[in-house]
Design a protein around this motif. Structure first.
Motif, PDB file in Angstrom:
ATOM      1  N   VAL A  37       0.852  -1.185   0.000  1.00 45.49           N
ATOM      2  CA  VAL A  37       0.000   0.000   0.000  1.00 45.49           C
ATOM      3  C   VAL A  37       0.890   1.237   0.000  1.00 45.49           C
ATOM      4  N   ARG A  38       0.570   2.187  -0.870  1.00 47.35           N
ATOM      5  CA  ARG A  38       1.307   3.454  -0.907  1.00 47.35           C
ATOM      6  C   ARG A  38       0.300   4.585  -1.011  1.00 47.35           C
ATOM      7  N   ARG A  39       0.463   5.597  -0.140  1.00 45.87           N
ATOM      8  CA  ARG A  39      -0.472   6.718  -0.106  1.00 45.87           C
ATOM      9  C   ARG A  39       0.247   8.010  -0.491  1.00 45.87           C
ATOM     10  N   GLU A  72      -6.388  12.516  -1.266  1.00 44.87           N
ATOM     11  CA  GLU A  72      -5.502  11.396  -0.947  1.00 44.87           C
ATOM     12  C   GLU A  72      -5.622  10.349  -2.046  1.00 44.87           C
ATOM     13  N   THR A  90      -4.606   6.429  -2.793  1.00 42.93           N
ATOM     14  CA  THR A  90      -4.135   5.184  -2.199  1.00 42.93           C
ATOM     15  C   THR A  90      -3.933   4.146  -3.292  1.00 42.93           C
TER      16      THR A  90
END
Length: 232
Positions: free
Chosen positions: A38-40, A58, A60
């Motif tokens: 997971v990268r935000r 944001e 995600t």
């Protein structure tokens, strides 16, 4: 995932957003070992029509077996809310958050976590274009609708389709609106809101009369103008 993040970052900067540190307190990356799952990414507007309010998006990215899932989230918050949340930590607070809407919600309020997908570099252009359609379209209108405190105040007494309990007022949104309202010299409107909320016999399962009373007391101790109106 790195390529998707770079392309979306470039598109968001071109649209007038600034790359931002995370605004919700969560880590920017999650994974197992060296595998990033997971990268935000956070992007905020350089200014807001409401003093002390931050408008942000944001992004995600979630790694799946043969593709990357992409979720967009429109977010408004305030450092004033974050400060109160540190003084009186409650489940109703989500750091500095006031209100959110996933891009999936704009298409279907019953499927708020719908995502876009990238399965190859060939599909990347389409995904970025589709994502930016949300940014320039329904997300922009959602932000515009909150371009003054009037709309947030009206929403504070309503259920939130982004929450499991859609009947009772969203405690996160209500606390955020109350805090931002007092910080923007509207203690009378906030006092009316809090008196109404405290008179209720039922609350969202994140909330209770005792928690609301504790928040109300902290708000009064932090803002003398509010304390005078409330008589606290």
């Amino acid at each position: 995932m790195k390529l998707v993040g770079l392309r979306l970052s470039g598109a968001m900067v071109d649209a007038g957003f600034e790359i931002s540190a995370p605004l919700d307190g969560r880590p920017v990356a999650e994974g197992r070992g060296r595998l990033l799952e997971v990268r935000r990414f956070w992007f905020s507007m350089p200014s807001s029509p409401v003093d002390g309010m931050t408008e942000a998006v944001e992004v995600t990215l979630v790694r799946e077996s043969k593709r990357v899932a992409v979720r967009g989230l429109a977010w408004i918050g305030s450092p004033f809310v974050g400060e109160i949340a540190e003084i009186v930590p409650q489940s109703g607070f989500r750091n500095a958050e006031i209100d959110v809407a996933t891009f999936g919600y704009f298409d279907d309020p019953n499927d708020v976590y719908c995502r876009l997908y990238v399965g190859s570099e060939a599909s990347l252009d389409y995904m970025v274009s589709k994502f930016m359609d949300y940014v320039h379209g329904p997300a922009a209108r959602w932000f515009d609708d909150r371009g003054s405190l009037d709309k947030p105040f009206s929403l504070a007494t309503q259920g939130n389709p982004m929450r499991v309990d859609t009947l009772n007022p969203d405690p996160t949104r209500l606390r955020g609106v109350a805090t931002l309202g007092v910080a923007n010299d509207r203690p009378e409107a906030v006092a009316d809101l809090m008196q109404w909320y405290l008179s209720r016999s039922e609350f969202h399962h994140w909330d209770s009369f005792e928690r609301v009373s504790a928040f109300d007391a902290v708000l009064a101790s932090r803002y003398p103008s509010y304390a005078r109106v409330r008589g606290i």
